[in-house]
Design an enzyme around this catalytic site. Structure first.
Site, mmCIF file in Angstrom:
data_model
loop_
_atom_site.group_PDB
_atom_site.id
_atom_site.type_symbol
_atom_site.label_atom_id
_atom_site.label_comp_id
_atom_site.label_asym_id
_atom_site.label_seq_id
_atom_site.Cartn_x
_atom_site.Cartn_y
_atom_site.Cartn_z
ATOM 1 N N ASN A 7 0.873 -1.183 0.000
ATOM 2 C CA ASN A 7 0.000 0.000 0.000
ATOM 3 C C ASN A 7 0.906 1.226 0.000
ATOM 4 O O ASN A 7 1.520 1.538 1.018
ATOM 5 C CB ASN A 7 -0.898 -0.047 1.258
ATOM 6 C CG ASN A 7 -1.721 1.219 1.417
ATOM 7 O OD1 ASN A 7 -1.798 2.049 0.501
ATOM 8 N ND2 ASN A 7 -2.348 1.366 2.571
ATOM 9 N N TRP A 8 0.982 1.873 -1.136
ATOM 10 C CA TRP A 8 1.914 3.007 -1.267
ATOM 11 C C TRP A 8 1.367 4.294 -0.648
ATOM 12 O O TRP A 8 2.059 5.301 -0.613
ATOM 13 C CB TRP A 8 2.271 3.218 -2.745
ATOM 14 C CG TRP A 8 3.052 2.093 -3.355
ATOM 15 C CD1 TRP A 8 3.510 0.965 -2.717
ATOM 16 C CD2 TRP A 8 3.475 1.960 -4.715
ATOM 17 N NE1 TRP A 8 4.185 0.152 -3.599
ATOM 18 C CE2 TRP A 8 4.180 0.739 -4.834
ATOM 19 C CE3 TRP A 8 3.337 2.756 -5.865
ATOM 20 C CZ2 TRP A 8 4.745 0.304 -6.034
ATOM 21 C CZ3 TRP A 8 3.890 2.313 -7.061
ATOM 22 C CH2 TRP A 8 4.585 1.107 -7.150
ATOM 23 N N LYS A 9 0.123 4.251 -0.224
ATOM 24 C CA LYS A 9 -0.516 5.416 0.437
ATOM 25 C C LYS A 9 -0.346 6.670 -0.426
ATOM 26 O O LYS A 9 -0.290 6.569 -1.649
ATOM 27 C CB LYS A 9 0.035 5.582 1.859
ATOM 28 C CG LYS A 9 -0.093 4.285 2.674
ATOM 29 C CD LYS A 9 0.156 4.448 4.149
ATOM 30 C CE LYS A 9 -0.040 3.121 4.858
ATOM 31 N NZ LYS A 9 0.105 3.192 6.296
ATOM 32 N N HIS A 94 -9.506 1.232 5.307
ATOM 33 C CA HIS A 94 -8.165 1.376 5.897
ATOM 34 C C HIS A 94 -8.253 2.301 7.111
ATOM 35 O O HIS A 94 -9.012 3.271 7.118
ATOM 36 C CB HIS A 94 -7.181 1.940 4.864
ATOM 37 C CG HIS A 94 -5.763 1.862 5.349
ATOM 38 N ND1 HIS A 94 -5.228 2.810 6.183
ATOM 39 C CD2 HIS A 94 -4.801 0.926 5.167
ATOM 40 C CE1 HIS A 94 -3.991 2.459 6.488
ATOM 41 N NE2 HIS A 94 -3.708 1.315 5.875
ATOM 42 N N GLU A 96 -6.472 4.620 8.149
ATOM 43 C CA GLU A 96 -6.244 6.053 7.893
ATOM 44 C C GLU A 96 -7.507 6.703 7.328
ATOM 45 O O GLU A 96 -7.801 7.862 7.603
ATOM 46 C CB GLU A 96 -5.034 6.230 6.963
ATOM 47 C CG GLU A 96 -3.732 6.038 7.740
ATOM 48 C CD GLU A 96 -2.609 5.393 6.952
ATOM 49 O OE1 GLU A 96 -2.628 5.419 5.719
ATOM 50 O OE2 GLU A 96 -1.703 4.828 7.604
ATOM 51 N N GLU A 166 -5.180 -4.884 10.816
ATOM 52 C CA GLU A 166 -4.147 -3.858 10.984
ATOM 53 C C GLU A 166 -4.440 -3.084 12.264
ATOM 54 O O GLU A 166 -5.219 -2.120 12.248
ATOM 55 C CB GLU A 166 -4.182 -2.872 9.801
ATOM 56 C CG GLU A 166 -3.794 -3.466 8.486
ATOM 57 C CD GLU A 166 -3.250 -2.386 7.539
ATOM 58 O OE1 GLU A 166 -2.115 -2.535 7.092
ATOM 59 O OE2 GLU A 166 -3.955 -1.399 7.275
ATOM 60 N N GLY A 172 2.908 2.072 11.056
ATOM 61 C CA GLY A 172 3.966 3.091 11.048
ATOM 62 C C GLY A 172 4.619 3.228 12.415
ATOM 63 O O GLY A 172 5.117 4.297 12.772
ATOM 64 N N SER A 211 3.674 -2.239 10.396
ATOM 65 C CA SER A 211 5.126 -2.283 10.597
ATOM 66 C C SER A 211 5.766 -3.602 10.146
ATOM 67 O O SER A 211 6.697 -4.098 10.781
ATOM 68 C CB SER A 211 5.481 -1.985 12.056
ATOM 69 O OG SER A 211 5.011 -0.699 12.401
ATOM 70 N N GLY A 232 2.935 -1.139 4.350
ATOM 71 C CA GLY A 232 2.939 0.282 4.018
ATOM 72 C C GLY A 232 4.349 0.745 3.707
ATOM 73 O O GLY A 232 4.875 0.532 2.608
ATOM 74 N N GLY A 233 4.988 1.372 4.704
ATOM 75 C CA GLY A 233 6.299 1.998 4.518
ATOM 76 C C GLY A 233 7.322 1.142 3.781
ATOM 77 O O GLY A 233 7.994 1.617 2.860
HETATM 78 P P1 13P Z 1 3.204 0.334 7.767
HETATM 79 O O1 13P Z 1 3.662 -0.950 7.113
HETATM 80 O O2 13P Z 1 3.950 1.536 7.309
HETATM 81 O O3 13P Z 1 3.119 0.193 9.252
HETATM 82 O O4 13P Z 1 1.696 0.568 7.251
HETATM 83 C C1 13P Z 1 0.789 -0.454 7.365
HETATM 84 C C2 13P Z 1 -0.408 -0.096 6.579
HETATM 85 O O5 13P Z 1 -1.141 0.803 6.933
HETATM 86 C C3 13P Z 1 -0.639 -0.825 5.330
HETATM 87 O O6 13P Z 1 -1.919 -0.596 4.840
#
Ligand code: 13P
Length: 256
Positions: A7-9, A94, A96, A166, A172, A211, A232-233
């Site tokens: 997920n590149w957000k 998600h 966020e 999640e 993060g 994470s 994510g990251g």
């Molecule tokens: P991180 O891997 O950066 O913690 O993010 C997880 C996430 O929100 C994937 O959708």
């Protein structure tokens, strides 16, 4: 099969997204025993990234999905538009979206309903915030999210339903959830989802997100019945993403 979703957000312009997608394709070239790899770029990059992914083993996903088919819904992108951009998957709910943009359980349900009428494969995200975890209420919290999203929803039994656990506090963060926490919650989510949806076992895929990186991916992927990870990251770094894909391949080989 294991599934790795990147997920590149809200990161990377079109050119950078295409470059990263090319990197992901390079990682997969000539390899055996790969997991299914899905990347979810920003909406603006979907079309160009799709061209890059043509004839590769990497699939395209979107980060959200609109409720309505078309009309005066500024800022929304419909399921039909995502299919038009050749997305195979879309994230919905998600944390966020829920916590920063106030998306309620009700809106998440509507997004899922819109997707369920199409070929798009949903990746429903659930997970508790820290306050609920501290109160020991994570199972109730996640059950509410699952019930509200899935109860009475008409789902195609032949189409998989992905549910990503999640925990909000692990996204993060410095530390992911412990393996024990992940095993408990993913098993619990599978049970609840199975009861609510009546989908066959094989159609429900449970992922962990929060994470995940190249160091810890192997431990998450080899444990319990977890079907994959939502990253994510670390999905923005080709080296880290390669490490995660390698971890999944190692688990696939070890479990054959
Ligand atoms: P991180 O891997 O950066 O913690 O993010 C997880 C996430 O929100 C994937 O959708």
């Amino acid at each position: 099969m294991k599934y790795i979703i990147g997920n590149w957000k809200m990161n990377l312009g079109i050119r950078e997204s295409v470059a990263l997608a090319r990197g992901v394709i390079r990682i997969t070239r000539g390899k055996e025993g790969l997991p299914e790899i899905i990347i979810c770029p920003a909406f603006t990059a979907l079309s160009e990234v799709k061209k890059t992914l043509a004839h590769s083993r990497v699939s395209l996903g979107a980060q959200n999905c609109g409720v309505e088919k078309s009309g005066a819904f500024t800022g929304e992108i419909s399921a039909g538009m995502l299919l038009d951009a050749e997305c195979k998957y879309a994230l919905v709910g998600h944390s966020e979206r829920r916590h920063i943009f106030g998306e309620s359980n009700e809106i998440v349900r509507k997004r899922l309903e819109a997707m369920s009428k199409t070929k798009l494969i949903p990746v429903l995200c659930v997970g508790e915030p820290k306050s609920e975890r501290d109160a020991g209420n994570e199972e109730n919290y996640v059950t509410d999210q699952l019930k509200s999203a899935l109860d009475g929803l008409s789902l195609n039994k032949k189409k998989p339903l992905f549910i990503a656990y999640e925990p909000v506090w692990a996204i993060g963060a410095k530390e992911p959830a412990s393996i024990a926490e992940m095993i408990n919650l993913q098993a619990f989510i599978r049970l609840v989802a199975k009861k609510i949806t009546d989908l066959p076992d094989t159609s429900i895929k449970i992922l962990y997100g929060g994470s995940v990186d190249s160091e810890n991916a192997y431990s998450f992927l080899r444990e319990g019945e977890v079907d994959g990870v939502l990253v994510g990251g670390a999905s923005l770094s080709i080296n880290k993403f390669e490490g995660i894909i390698k971890a999944a391949s190692d688990v696939i080989v070890a479990q054959q």
